[in-house]
Enzyme design. Structure first.
Site, PDB file in Angstrom:
ATOM      1  N   ARG A  12      24.762 -13.103  26.748  1.00 29.53           N
ATOM      2  CA  ARG A  12      24.634 -12.475  28.066  1.00 29.53           C
ATOM      3  C   ARG A  12      25.373 -13.305  29.108  1.00 29.53           C
ATOM      4  O   ARG A  12      25.338 -13.004  30.279  1.00 29.53           O
ATOM      5  CB  ARG A  12      23.155 -12.406  28.483  1.00 29.53           C
ATOM      6  CG  ARG A  12      22.302 -11.532  27.620  1.00 29.53           C
ATOM      7  CD  ARG A  12      20.882 -11.415  28.179  1.00 29.53           C
ATOM      8  NE  ARG A  12      20.095 -10.510  27.383  1.00 29.53           N
ATOM      9  CZ  ARG A  12      19.383 -10.871  26.324  1.00 29.53           C
ATOM     10  NH1 ARG A  12      19.336 -12.135  25.950  1.00 29.53           N
ATOM     11  NH2 ARG A  12      18.698  -9.978  25.632  1.00 29.53           N
ATOM     12  N   ASN A  13      25.990 -14.391  28.659  1.00 29.98           N
ATOM     13  CA  ASN A  13      26.698 -15.301  29.560  1.00 29.98           C
ATOM     14  C   ASN A  13      28.033 -14.662  29.971  1.00 29.98           C
ATOM     15  O   ASN A  13      28.899 -14.402  29.134  1.00 29.98           O
ATOM     16  CB  ASN A  13      26.921 -16.624  28.801  1.00 29.98           C
ATOM     17  CG  ASN A  13      27.707 -17.635  29.601  1.00 29.98           C
ATOM     18  OD1 ASN A  13      28.688 -17.307  30.253  1.00 29.98           O
ATOM     19  ND2 ASN A  13      27.280 -18.875  29.528  1.00 29.98           N
ATOM     20  N   ASP A  73      27.293 -21.069  19.755  1.00 26.80           N
ATOM     21  CA  ASP A  73      26.502 -22.118  20.397  1.00 26.80           C
ATOM     22  C   ASP A  73      27.468 -23.254  20.698  1.00 26.80           C
ATOM     23  O   ASP A  73      28.270 -23.639  19.848  1.00 26.80           O
ATOM     24  CB  ASP A  73      25.339 -22.594  19.535  1.00 26.80           C
ATOM     25  CG  ASP A  73      24.352 -23.396  20.387  1.00 26.80           C
ATOM     26  OD1 ASP A  73      24.165 -23.055  21.571  1.00 26.80           O
ATOM     27  OD2 ASP A  73      23.795 -24.385  19.896  1.00 26.80           O
ATOM     28  N   SER A  74      27.395 -23.732  21.916  1.00 26.75           N
ATOM     29  CA  SER A  74      28.379 -24.722  22.344  1.00 26.75           C
ATOM     30  C   SER A  74      27.704 -25.763  23.211  1.00 26.75           C
ATOM     31  O   SER A  74      26.556 -25.590  23.641  1.00 26.75           O
ATOM     32  CB  SER A  74      29.497 -24.021  23.105  1.00 26.75           C
ATOM     33  OG  SER A  74      28.962 -23.079  24.007  1.00 26.75           O
ATOM     34  N   PHE A 154      33.402 -21.086  33.872  1.00 22.29           N
ATOM     35  CA  PHE A 154      31.955 -21.144  34.066  1.00 22.29           C
ATOM     36  C   PHE A 154      31.470 -22.524  33.625  1.00 22.29           C
ATOM     37  O   PHE A 154      32.261 -23.361  33.174  1.00 22.29           O
ATOM     38  CB  PHE A 154      31.261 -20.036  33.262  1.00 22.29           C
ATOM     39  CG  PHE A 154      31.271 -20.278  31.773  1.00 22.29           C
ATOM     40  CD1 PHE A 154      32.387 -19.987  31.008  1.00 22.29           C
ATOM     41  CD2 PHE A 154      30.163 -20.831  31.134  1.00 22.29           C
ATOM     42  CE1 PHE A 154      32.402 -20.227  29.641  1.00 22.29           C
ATOM     43  CE2 PHE A 154      30.165 -21.065  29.757  1.00 22.29           C
ATOM     44  CZ  PHE A 154      31.288 -20.757  29.019  1.00 22.29           C
ATOM     45  N   ASP A 157      33.251 -26.172  33.500  1.00 18.83           N
ATOM     46  CA  ASP A 157      34.713 -26.062  33.676  1.00 18.83           C
ATOM     47  C   ASP A 157      35.240 -26.745  34.942  1.00 18.83           C
ATOM     48  O   ASP A 157      36.290 -27.382  34.900  1.00 18.83           O
ATOM     49  CB  ASP A 157      35.151 -24.584  33.678  1.00 18.83           C
ATOM     50  CG  ASP A 157      35.116 -23.967  32.292  1.00 18.83           C
ATOM     51  OD1 ASP A 157      34.899 -24.707  31.312  1.00 18.83           O
ATOM     52  OD2 ASP A 157      35.300 -22.737  32.185  1.00 18.83           O
ATOM     53  N   ARG A 183      36.077 -22.985  22.358  1.00 17.69           N
ATOM     54  CA  ARG A 183      35.698 -21.634  21.918  1.00 17.69           C
ATOM     55  C   ARG A 183      36.934 -20.844  21.494  1.00 17.69           C
ATOM     56  O   ARG A 183      36.901 -20.076  20.534  1.00 17.69           O
ATOM     57  CB  ARG A 183      34.952 -20.901  23.045  1.00 17.69           C
ATOM     58  CG  ARG A 183      34.314 -19.588  22.617  1.00 17.69           C
ATOM     59  CD  ARG A 183      33.358 -19.055  23.656  1.00 17.69           C
ATOM     60  NE  ARG A 183      32.330 -20.019  23.968  1.00 17.69           N
ATOM     61  CZ  ARG A 183      32.361 -20.829  25.038  1.00 17.69           C
ATOM     62  NH1 ARG A 183      33.327 -20.737  25.917  1.00 17.69           N
ATOM     63  NH2 ARG A 183      31.410 -21.715  25.223  1.00 17.69           N
TER      64      ARG A 183
HETATM   65  P1  IMP Z   1      24.993 -22.256  25.037  1.00 13.97           P
HETATM   66  O1  IMP Z   1      26.063 -22.205  24.012  1.00 13.97           O
HETATM   67  O2  IMP Z   1      24.625 -20.927  25.579  1.00 13.97           O
HETATM   68  O3  IMP Z   1      23.834 -23.096  24.600  1.00 13.97           O
HETATM   69  O4  IMP Z   1      25.592 -22.980  26.310  1.00 13.97           O
HETATM   70  C1  IMP Z   1      25.845 -24.313  26.339  1.00 13.97           C
HETATM   71  C2  IMP Z   1      26.163 -24.809  27.719  1.00 13.97           C
HETATM   72  O5  IMP Z   1      27.289 -25.658  27.563  1.00 13.97           O
HETATM   73  C3  IMP Z   1      26.568 -23.754  28.746  1.00 13.97           C
HETATM   74  O6  IMP Z   1      25.474 -23.318  29.504  1.00 13.97           O
HETATM   75  C4  IMP Z   1      27.540 -24.508  29.599  1.00 13.97           C
HETATM   76  O7  IMP Z   1      26.832 -25.257  30.566  1.00 13.97           O
HETATM   77  C5  IMP Z   1      28.175 -25.465  28.604  1.00 13.97           C
HETATM   78  N1  IMP Z   1      29.404 -24.890  28.072  1.00 13.97           N
HETATM   79  C6  IMP Z   1      29.645 -24.379  26.842  1.00 13.97           C
HETATM   80  N2  IMP Z   1      30.903 -23.945  26.749  1.00 13.97           N
HETATM   81  C7  IMP Z   1      31.458 -24.157  27.951  1.00 13.97           C
HETATM   82  C8  IMP Z   1      32.740 -23.883  28.467  1.00 13.97           C
HETATM   83  O8  IMP Z   1      33.635 -23.307  27.816  1.00 13.97           O
HETATM   84  N3  IMP Z   1      32.948 -24.271  29.724  1.00 13.97           N
HETATM   85  C9  IMP Z   1      32.006 -24.883  30.487  1.00 13.97           C
HETATM   86  N4  IMP Z   1      30.788 -25.125  30.075  1.00 13.97           N
HETATM   87  C10 IMP Z   1      30.509 -24.770  28.791  1.00 13.97           C
END
Ligand code: IMP
Length: 197
Positions: A12-13, A73-74, A154, A157, A183
């Site tokens: 939903r991001n 998941d990141s 977002f 970044d 990603r």
């Molecule tokens: P999740 O994968 O939804 O757990 O998100 C992990 C968190 O890592 C996100 O809410 C961001 O704060 C950060 N994050 C993950 N990927 C990115 C990106 O490509 N740019 C900036 N922040 C990121």
């Protein structure tokens, strides 16, 4: 294996949705994201690894609708913080503003060359009947800047500087970011796999 025409991306991001949409638009006839679907589970990331979080999200959504799904998941791993916030990046603060503020405070006074960090992204692809998973990975090295820059993207970044291109991630549009980001790299691997099916 038959070509996949319809897929769900379990997020939903908004920032992630833009990146997935841009990267996958030529590959599928229809891409659904969670806000368009009657799916109300909040998909808590309560596992202890990126891979298990991504697989759990992909499975929950894929099983619910019976079609292939992708979940990501990141996280951001900062060397000075021993790899934090890492897998718990999304819980590091209430929103992007708070997360960035906390990060800059934790790194206050730290010189540029000690502000090294890495983004990691794991993508899980879930295929039903028979149930299968495939996981794809990408990372990106950078430096946490001293203040926010740029207007795109977002999350972290606006404070993530990429030395290899001399820019902050937030200075890249979605297409440019996908070419170099964690990603984006995982998405390229996923696309290569899907094309080979
Ligand atoms: P999740 O994968 O939804 O757990 O998100 C992990 C968190 O890592 C996100 O809410 C961001 O704060 C950060 N994050 C993950 N990927 C990115 C990106 O490509 N740019 C900036 N922040 C990121």
């Amino acid at each position: 294996m038959r070509k996949i025409k319809t897929i769900i991306v379990a997020t939903r991001n908004e920032g992630k949705m833009n990146e997935f949409r841009q990267a996958l638009k030529d590959l599928f006839e229809k891409i659904y994201f969670l806000p368009e679907l009657p799916f109300f589970d909040d998909l808590k990331e309560d596992e202890t690894s990126y891979v298990s979080n991504a697989m759990k999200k992909a499975r929950k959504v894929g099983e619910r609708f019976g079609i292939p799904s992708i979940a990501d998941d990141s996280g951001l791993e900062v060397d000075f913080l021993g790899g934090r916030p890492g897998v718990t990046s999304s819980r590091y603060g209430k929103n992007d503003e708070e997360r960035i503020g906390r990060l800059l405070t934790e790194l206050e006074g730290l010189p540029w060359d000690e502000r090294t960090a890495k983004f990691r992204a794991y993508l899980a692809l879930y295929l039903p009947e028979p149930e299968r998973y495939y996981v794809f990975y990408g990372d990106l090295k950078g430096i946490i800047g001293f203040e926010k820059r740029g207007e795109y993207g977002f999350g972290f970044d606006p404070v993530f500087f990429v030395p290899s291109i001399g820019k902050y991630l937030s200075e890249l549009d979605t297409h440019e970011k996908n070419r170099i980001s964690h990603r984006g790299k995982a998405l390229m691997a996923l696309k290569e796999f899907l094309r080979s099916l």
